[in-house]
Design a protein around this motif. Structure first.
Motif, mmCIF file in Angstrom:
data_model
loop_
_atom_site.group_PDB
_atom_site.id
_atom_site.type_symbol
_atom_site.label_atom_id
_atom_site.label_comp_id
_atom_site.label_asym_id
_atom_site.label_seq_id
_atom_site.Cartn_x
_atom_site.Cartn_y
_atom_site.Cartn_z
ATOM 1 N N LEU A 63 0.791 -1.283 -0.193
ATOM 2 C CA LEU A 63 -0.046 -0.044 0.045
ATOM 3 C C LEU A 63 0.917 1.287 0.027
ATOM 4 N N VAL A 64 1.971 1.010 0.656
ATOM 5 C CA VAL A 64 2.901 2.330 0.478
ATOM 6 C C VAL A 64 3.426 2.609 -1.005
ATOM 7 N N ARG A 65 3.645 1.408 -1.459
ATOM 8 C CA ARG A 65 3.762 1.603 -2.981
ATOM 9 C C ARG A 65 2.980 2.337 -3.794
ATOM 10 N N GLN A 66 1.680 1.888 -3.656
ATOM 11 C CA GLN A 66 0.714 2.285 -4.438
ATOM 12 C C GLN A 66 0.341 4.017 -4.084
ATOM 13 N N ILE A 67 0.332 4.197 -2.469
ATOM 14 C CA ILE A 67 0.283 5.628 -2.378
ATOM 15 C C ILE A 67 1.529 6.462 -2.898
ATOM 16 N N ARG A 68 2.898 6.009 -3.134
ATOM 17 C CA ARG A 68 3.713 6.728 -3.603
ATOM 18 C C ARG A 68 3.707 6.864 -5.016
ATOM 19 N N LEU A 69 3.055 5.763 -5.628
ATOM 20 C CA LEU A 69 2.898 5.823 -7.252
ATOM 21 C C LEU A 69 1.921 6.780 -7.753
ATOM 22 N N TRP A 70 0.683 6.779 -6.875
ATOM 23 C CA TRP A 70 -0.341 7.385 -7.518
ATOM 24 C C TRP A 70 -0.357 9.101 -6.833
ATOM 25 N N ARG A 71 0.181 9.017 -5.577
ATOM 26 C CA ARG A 71 0.338 10.530 -4.870
ATOM 27 C C ARG A 71 -0.948 10.886 -4.956
ATOM 28 N N PRO A 72 -1.875 10.375 -4.009
ATOM 29 C CA PRO A 72 -3.377 10.957 -3.766
ATOM 30 C C PRO A 72 -3.202 12.069 -2.916
ATOM 31 N N GLN A 73 -3.984 13.114 -2.980
ATOM 32 C CA GLN A 73 -4.272 13.868 -1.954
ATOM 33 C C GLN A 73 -5.339 13.337 -0.850
ATOM 34 N N LEU A 74 -6.406 12.604 -1.342
ATOM 35 C CA LEU A 74 -7.359 11.849 -0.641
ATOM 36 C C LEU A 74 -7.414 10.414 -0.757
ATOM 37 N N VAL A 75 -7.531 9.609 0.266
ATOM 38 C CA VAL A 75 -7.749 8.265 -0.010
ATOM 39 C C VAL A 75 -8.950 7.826 0.523
ATOM 40 N N LEU A 76 -9.950 6.935 0.034
ATOM 41 C CA LEU A 76 -10.797 6.361 0.494
ATOM 42 C C LEU A 76 -10.711 4.942 0.705
#
Length: 237
Positions: free
Chosen positions: A99-112
């Motif tokens: 999940l860290v990888r996905q957050i760093r890849l897509w760089r969202p301001q908001l997560v649902l």
């Protein structure tokens, strides 16, 4: 923060249909307002369904259903993680790292995502995979994804540290944030949920439930008859 302020949104869910059932209208609104919305689905939902026939191909069927539903909502991309079995997801370092990888890849301001808390009022919200994904997501958002000295093997190639501003959790025991949605957003949600015909033997019944829930959530907002409720965590201060 208004939904109009989010340019990049990441949905993190345990199974196909999790995003659509409880957050579909919000996702449709965000996409309609110009956000790039990406869904990350941890399992393929291969243990789902309500009939014995077709179980061997259930995972592939549910992936296809989720991709069709995502198109109905205006989602930009759907990512399925590998190696997680439906019904057996555990909050562990491997899931947090993914999940860290996905957050760093897509760089969202908001997560649902799904609430890590047990909700005694909703048996369906309390699937153990939901709580495991919610817990791993919390750990991934803070501090792991934003810490440049953690998960150093992910650094580089667009995977530098990234700070998420907000997380909106669905299915938990408390709601502190209601998103007002338009009729068009609700209709998009209904279309998305109807894509998951492997999971709902009574589509008319689930549609009636969705419409009633949107009306109940909207009643708390002045001038907004429809809504979806979340627990809002403001991460960045």
């Amino acid at each position: 923060m208004s939904t109009q302020a989010f340019a990049s949104v990441l949905g993190v869910y345990a199974h196909p249909d999790d995003a659509d059932v409880d957050a579909g209208a919000t996702i449709a609104r965000l996409a309609r307002q110009g956000a790039r919305v990406t869904l990350v689905v941890v399992t393929d939902g291969g243990a789902g369904g309500f009939e014995a026939d077709g179980q061997s191909s259930m995972g592939g069927r549910r992936r296809a259903e989720q991709c069709e539903a995502a198109r109905a909502l205006g989602v930009s991309e759907v990512v399925f993680l590998e190696g997680y079995a439906d019904g057996h997801v555990k909050e562990d370092p491997r899931l947090t790292r993914d999940l860290v990888r996905q957050i760093r890849l897509w760089r969202p301001q908001l997560v649902l995502s799904l609430s890590p808390e047990y909700n005694w009022d909703s048996i369906y919200a309390n699937h153990p995979d939901h709580r495991a994904v919610g817990t791993a997501l919390v750990d991934a958002v803070y501090p792991a994804a934003r810490n440049p000295f953690d998960y150093r093997d992910l650094l580089g190639g667009g995977l530098e540290a990234h700070a998420v501003a907000e997380v909106w959790f669905q299915g938990g025991p408390a709601v502190n944030h209601v998103v007002p949605v338009e009729e068009c957003d609700l209709e998009a949600k209904v279309r998305a949920v109807r894509c998951h015909d492997s999971q709902f033997p009574d589509m008319d019944g689930i549609e009636a439930h969705i419409r009633a829930a949107a009306a109940r959530a909207g009643n708390g907002l002045s001038g907004a008859p429809l809504g979806e409720g979340f627990f809002r965590w403001v991460v960045a201060g």
